[in-house]
Design a protein around this motif. Structure first.
Motif, PDB file in Angstrom:
ATOM      1  N   ARG A 241     -63.269  70.120  17.792  1.00 29.30           N
ATOM      2  CA  ARG A 241     -64.158  69.268  17.007  1.00 29.30           C
ATOM      3  C   ARG A 241     -63.647  69.233  15.565  1.00 29.30           C
ATOM      4  N   PRO A 242     -63.536  68.048  14.998  1.00 33.40           N
ATOM      5  CA  PRO A 242     -63.079  67.936  13.609  1.00 33.40           C
ATOM      6  C   PRO A 242     -64.055  68.619  12.653  1.00 33.40           C
ATOM      7  N   SER A 243     -63.583  68.947  11.478  1.00 35.02           N
ATOM      8  CA  SER A 243     -64.434  69.545  10.446  1.00 35.02           C
ATOM      9  C   SER A 243     -65.583  68.603  10.110  1.00 35.02           C
ATOM     10  N   PRO A 244     -66.828  69.070  10.160  1.00 39.38           N
ATOM     11  CA  PRO A 244     -67.965  68.200   9.826  1.00 39.38           C
ATOM     12  C   PRO A 244     -67.938  67.739   8.376  1.00 39.38           C
ATOM     13  N   VAL A 245     -67.362  68.537   7.491  1.00 39.37           N
ATOM     14  CA  VAL A 245     -67.260  68.131   6.078  1.00 39.37           C
ATOM     15  C   VAL A 245     -66.317  66.945   5.946  1.00 39.37           C
ATOM     16  N   LEU A 246     -65.166  67.040   6.605  1.00 37.43           N
ATOM     17  CA  LEU A 246     -64.204  65.937   6.534  1.00 37.43           C
ATOM     18  C   LEU A 246     -64.728  64.703   7.266  1.00 37.43           C
ATOM     19  N   GLU A 247     -65.403  64.937   8.380  1.00 38.65           N
ATOM     20  CA  GLU A 247     -65.993  63.840   9.156  1.00 38.65           C
ATOM     21  C   GLU A 247     -67.005  63.072   8.311  1.00 38.65           C
ATOM     22  N   LYS A 248     -67.870  63.807   7.599  1.00 38.22           N
ATOM     23  CA  LYS A 248     -68.878  63.177   6.748  1.00 38.22           C
ATOM     24  C   LYS A 248     -68.230  62.476   5.555  1.00 38.22           C
ATOM     25  N   ALA A 249     -67.254  63.114   4.940  1.00 39.66           N
ATOM     26  CA  ALA A 249     -66.578  62.522   3.784  1.00 39.66           C
ATOM     27  C   ALA A 249     -65.900  61.216   4.162  1.00 39.66           C
ATOM     28  N   LEU A 250     -65.261  61.213   5.321  1.00 38.03           N
ATOM     29  CA  LEU A 250     -64.582  60.004   5.759  1.00 38.03           C
ATOM     30  C   LEU A 250     -65.596  58.898   6.058  1.00 38.03           C
ATOM     31  N   ASP A 251     -66.745  59.272   6.598  1.00 41.54           N
ATOM     32  CA  ASP A 251     -67.788  58.285   6.872  1.00 41.54           C
ATOM     33  C   ASP A 251     -68.297  57.661   5.575  1.00 41.54           C
ATOM     34  N   VAL A 252     -68.477  58.474   4.535  1.00 38.16           N
ATOM     35  CA  VAL A 252     -68.917  57.952   3.236  1.00 38.16           C
ATOM     36  C   VAL A 252     -67.872  57.004   2.658  1.00 38.16           C
ATOM     37  N   LEU A 253     -66.616  57.405   2.731  1.00 41.84           N
ATOM     38  CA  LEU A 253     -65.553  56.551   2.207  1.00 41.84           C
ATOM     39  C   LEU A 253     -65.448  55.250   3.008  1.00 41.84           C
ATOM     40  N   PHE A 254     -65.614  55.350   4.320  1.00 39.88           N
ATOM     41  CA  PHE A 254     -65.610  54.138   5.155  1.00 39.88           C
ATOM     42  C   PHE A 254     -66.754  53.219   4.757  1.00 39.88           C
ATOM     43  N   LEU A 255     -67.940  53.794   4.536  1.00 43.19           N
ATOM     44  CA  LEU A 255     -69.090  52.992   4.130  1.00 43.19           C
ATOM     45  C   LEU A 255     -68.804  52.280   2.807  1.00 43.19           C
ATOM     46  N   LEU A 256     -68.247  52.997   1.857  1.00 44.34           N
ATOM     47  CA  LEU A 256     -67.967  52.414   0.544  1.00 44.34           C
ATOM     48  C   LEU A 256     -66.938  51.296   0.623  1.00 44.34           C
ATOM     49  N   HIS A 257     -65.982  51.454   1.505  1.00 44.15           N
ATOM     50  CA  HIS A 257     -64.885  50.494   1.606  1.00 44.15           C
ATOM     51  C   HIS A 257     -65.163  49.331   2.552  1.00 44.15           C
ATOM     52  N   ALA A 258     -66.318  49.355   3.215  1.00 43.53           N
ATOM     53  CA  ALA A 258     -66.568  48.387   4.287  1.00 43.53           C
ATOM     54  C   ALA A 258     -66.543  46.939   3.812  1.00 43.53           C
ATOM     55  N   ASP A 259     -67.011  46.681   2.600  1.00 46.77           N
ATOM     56  CA  ASP A 259     -66.985  45.302   2.099  1.00 46.77           C
ATOM     57  C   ASP A 259     -67.006  45.310   0.589  1.00 46.77           C
ATOM     58  N   HIS A 260     -66.403  44.295   0.010  1.00 44.17           N
ATOM     59  CA  HIS A 260     -66.366  44.198  -1.449  1.00 44.17           C
ATOM     60  C   HIS A 260     -66.308  42.741  -1.867  1.00 44.17           C
ATOM     61  N   GLU A 261     -67.201  41.964  -1.299  1.00 44.66           N
ATOM     62  CA  GLU A 261     -67.323  40.547  -1.609  1.00 44.66           C
ATOM     63  C   GLU A 261     -66.033  39.809  -1.227  1.00 44.66           C
ATOM     64  N   LEU A 262     -65.717  38.710  -1.922  1.00 44.15           N
ATOM     65  CA  LEU A 262     -64.536  37.917  -1.549  1.00 44.15           C
ATOM     66  C   LEU A 262     -63.283  38.407  -2.258  1.00 44.15           C
ATOM     67  N   ASN A 263     -62.854  39.605  -1.884  1.00 45.65           N
ATOM     68  CA  ASN A 263     -61.574  40.115  -2.371  1.00 45.65           C
ATOM     69  C   ASN A 263     -60.435  39.388  -1.673  1.00 45.65           C
ATOM     70  N   ALA A 264     -59.202  39.776  -1.989  1.00 45.41           N
ATOM     71  CA  ALA A 264     -58.037  39.055  -1.467  1.00 45.41           C
ATOM     72  C   ALA A 264     -57.990  39.044   0.055  1.00 45.41           C
ATOM     73  N   SER A 265     -58.244  40.192   0.684  1.00 45.00           N
ATOM     74  CA  SER A 265     -58.122  40.256   2.140  1.00 45.00           C
ATOM     75  C   SER A 265     -59.261  39.512   2.837  1.00 45.00           C
ATOM     76  N   ALA A 266     -60.498  39.628   2.310  1.00 39.81           N
ATOM     77  CA  ALA A 266     -61.607  38.887   2.912  1.00 39.81           C
ATOM     78  C   ALA A 266     -61.379  37.390   2.793  1.00 39.81           C
ATOM     79  N   THR A 267     -60.851  36.965   1.655  1.00 44.12           N
ATOM     80  CA  THR A 267     -60.537  35.549   1.466  1.00 44.12           C
ATOM     81  C   THR A 267     -59.449  35.114   2.435  1.00 44.12           C
TER      82      THR A 267
END
Length: 488
Positions: A241-267
Motif C-alpha cells: 500500500r502506498p504511503s497515505p501521506v503521499l497518496e493524500k498529497a498527490l490527491d491535493v495536487l491533482f485537485l489543484l491542477h484539475a482546471d485553470h480556466e482557458l489556459n493554453a492546453s484547455a484552449t
C-alpha cells in the motif's frame, strides 16, 4: 451593431470611424462586445492601400496571444487575478481543504457537488475503466528507453482513441456528442470515465517503461491516487500500500491542477474539439500543448533553475542576472494571477506534510531564499511577479519523481478540466462552430511565378534553410559512388 448613436440603452459602446465620419453603436453584454460587430465598420480602400487589408469588408480585431479575447461562454472556472479563483462557484481553497480530486472532477464536469451515491457511482466507474487493452504493452515497449514521458503520454492518448469507434464522430456521425439526448450523454460519459480512469494507467506505464520494469495491473480497493502510486511503484511486495501521506498529497495536487480556466492546453482541446474530432484526439492535443516549457513544463523548469542557482548564497547574483535579461526566472508571475497564486499557499501546506515523511528537499532553502528576495525586490514587485504554483515541483522531487515526469503529473489531473470544457462545448446552445481565427496578412501582394533559371537568390539567415553538417554513415555515403547518385 446597427443601432443609431444616441440610443436610449446605456449598455452600448459608441464608435466613430474617423475615416468615414460614421458612428456605430455596439451592444455590451456581460461587459463584452462582439468582435464580429466590427465587421460592419467598413471603409473604402485608400489609393495604394494593400488589397489584403480587406478594408471594404470591415474591421478586424487583433489580439496576439488572446490577451483580451473571450471565445466561449463558460460556467466552469473563474479566476480573479487579484482575489483568487472559484470552480463552479466554490473557492479553490475550500475544495482543497474539504474535497477530493474525483469529487471535484464530478463538480467540474457536471456542475454540482455529488451526493454520496452519485460520488460512489462516479468513482466506481472511473476506477473500473482504468484497465487498458493488453496490446498497450507492445505500444509502450516500442518507445526508446530514454523517450520523454510526456511524448509517450501524448502518443498514448491518441493511440487510445483507436480502440473506441463508438466515440468517433467521423465514424458515427458529427452529431454524436452534440445531440444532448440520453444515448448521446451516456456515450459521452463512458468516454469521460475511460479518459480519467486510464490517465493514471497510461502515465504509470510511461514511468515503468523508462524504469525497464514490467507493467502493473490497476489494483482494486485503492483511491485514484493510491492506485496510481501502486502502478508506478509495486514490485511484487505482498499487501503493498502506498504511503497515505503521499497518496493524500498527490490527491491535493491533482485537485489543484484539475482546471485553470482557458489556459493554453484547455484552449487547444477546444480548438481541436471544435472540428468534432473524437475526445481522445482532443485530449492528446491538449497534452501536447501542456508539454511546452511555458505551460506544463514550467514546474520542471523551476527545478532546473533552482539546481542551476545551487545555494541560497547565489540567489542575489541570479536575480541581478535576471534583471539584466541574462537568466530566466521560472515559477514567478502568471498571465491571470497578479498577486500570489492562491494555490501556492495550499501547496506550501502540502509540502510541509510531505517533508515530514520524506525529509526536506535540499533545494527548499534555495527556493525560499529566492521567494523571499523576489517579493521584496522592487523590480519584481513592480512587475507583479509573485510566486506561482510551479513550485510544486519541490514536492514531486521530494516524493522521488524524476524532473521530466513533472509535466505528466500535471497532465493526468488536467484531463478532468479538459473534459469539462470539451463537454460544455459539445452541449452549448447553438451547437459547435469550428474555431477558425483570422490573420493579418502582411506578406507579398500578388506576383507572377518566375522560372528557376531566372531567379535571383534570396539571402538572409531567416529566409534560407540551414544545411545540416552530416557525419557518420551519411558522410561516408556522400563520398561513395553508386547508381542514381545526385550530381547536385
Amino acid at each position: 451593431m446597427g443601432k443609431p448613436a444616441g440610443s436610449s440603452s446605456t449598455e452600448t459602446l459608441s464608435v466613430r470611424d474617423n475615416r468615414t465620419g460614421k458612428t456605430y453603436t455596439v451592444p455590451i453584454v456581460d461587459n463584452t462586445i462582439s468582435a464580429t460587430a466590427f465587421k460592419a465598420i467598413a471603409a473604402p480602400r485608400k489609393p495604394g492601400e494593400r488589397e489584403e487589408n480587406e478594408t471594404e469588408k470591415g474591421l478586424r480585431v487583433a489580439d496576439k496571444g488572446f490577451l483580451n479575447t473571450a471565445v466561449i461562454q463558460s460556467q466552469i472556472t473563474y479566476i480573479d487575478g487579484e482575489a483568487g479563483g472559484v470552480r463552479r462557484g466554490y473557492p479553490i481553497e475550500q475544495l482543497a481543504l474539504h474535497s477530493s480530486h474525483l469529487e471535484t472532477a464530478y463538480l467540474l464536469i457536471y456542475g454540482a457537488l455529488p451526493s454520496a451515491p452519485q460520488l460512489k457511482m462516479f468513482e466506481s466507474e472511473v476506477l473500473h475503466h482504468s484497465m487498458v487493452h493488453a496490446d498497450a504493452e507492445d505500444f509502450f515497449r516500442s518507445f526508446r528507453y530514454d523517450a520523454h514521458p510526456m511524448a509517450i503520454l501524448t502518443s498514448a492518448f491518441a493511440y487510445l482513441g483507436s480502440y473506441y469507434s463508438e466515440a468517433n464522430p467521423s465514424l458515427q456521425g458529427q452529431t454524436l456528442f452534440t445531440k444532448g439526448d440520453k444515448a448521446s450523454l451516456a456515450n459521452m460519459d463512458k468516454q469521460i470515465y475511460r479518459l480519467i480512469g486510464k490517465a493514471t494507467t497510461l502515465a504509470a506505464m510511461a514511468y515503468r517503461v523508462r524504469q525497464g520494469r514490467d507493467f502493473v495491473t490497476p489494483p482494486t480497493g485503492l483511491s485514484y491516487t493510491g492506485q496510481f502510486l501502486y502502478q508506478m511503484d509495486h514490485l511484487g511486495q505482498e499487501d503493498y500500500r502506498p504511503s497515505p501521506v503521499l497518496e493524500k498529497a498527490l490527491d491535493v495536487l491533482f485537485l489543484l491542477h484539475a482546471d485553470h480556466e482557458l489556459n493554453a492546453s484547455a484552449t487547444t482541446v477546444l480548438q481541436t474539439g471544435s472540428s468534432l474530432v473524437d475526445p481522445y484526439s482532443a485530449i492528446a492535443a491538449g497534452c501536447a500543448s501542456l508539454y511546452g516549457p511555458l505551460h506544463g513544463g514550467a514546474n520542471e523548469a523551476v527545478i532546473r533553475m533552482l539546481i542551476s542557482i545551487g545555494s541560497p548564497d547565489n540567489v542575489p547574483a541570479f536575480l541581478e542576472a535576471v534583471k539584466r535579461r541574462e537568466k530566466v526566472l521560472s515559477g514567478f508571475g502568471h498571465r491571470v494571477y497578479k498577486t500570489s497564486d492562491p494555490r501556492s499557499f495550499i501547496i506550501r501546506r502540502t509540502a510541509d506534510e510531505v517533508f515530514k515523511v520524506t525529509g526536506k528537499d535540499e533545494l527548499l532553502e534555495t527556493a525560499m531564499a529566492l521567494h523571499d528576495a523576489a517579493i521584496k525586490d522592487e523590480f519584481f514587485v513592480s512587475r507583479r511577479l509573485a510566486p506561482n504554483v510551479d513550485f510544486c515541483g519541490l514536492i514531486y522531487r521530494a516524493m522521488g519523481f524524476p524532473n521530466d515526469f513533472f509535466p505528466v503529473l500535471f497532465a493526468v489531473p488536467r484531463v478532468v478540466g479538459w473534459l469539462a470544457h470539451w463537454r460544455q462545448m459539445m452541449l452549448q446552445q447553438g451547437g459547435v462552430k469550428i474555431w477558425r481565427p483570422r490573420q493579418i496578412y502582411v506578406g507579398p501582394g500578388k506576383r507572377d511565378y518566375v522560372p528557376v533559371e531566372k531567379r535571383e537568390p534570396v539571402e538572409g539567415i531567416r529566409k534560407t534553410p540551414t544545411p545540416v553538417v552530416h557525419s557518420g554513415m551519411t558522410k561516408r555515403t556522400a563520398l561513395a559512388d553508386f547508381k542514381g547518385k545526385s550530381k547536385l
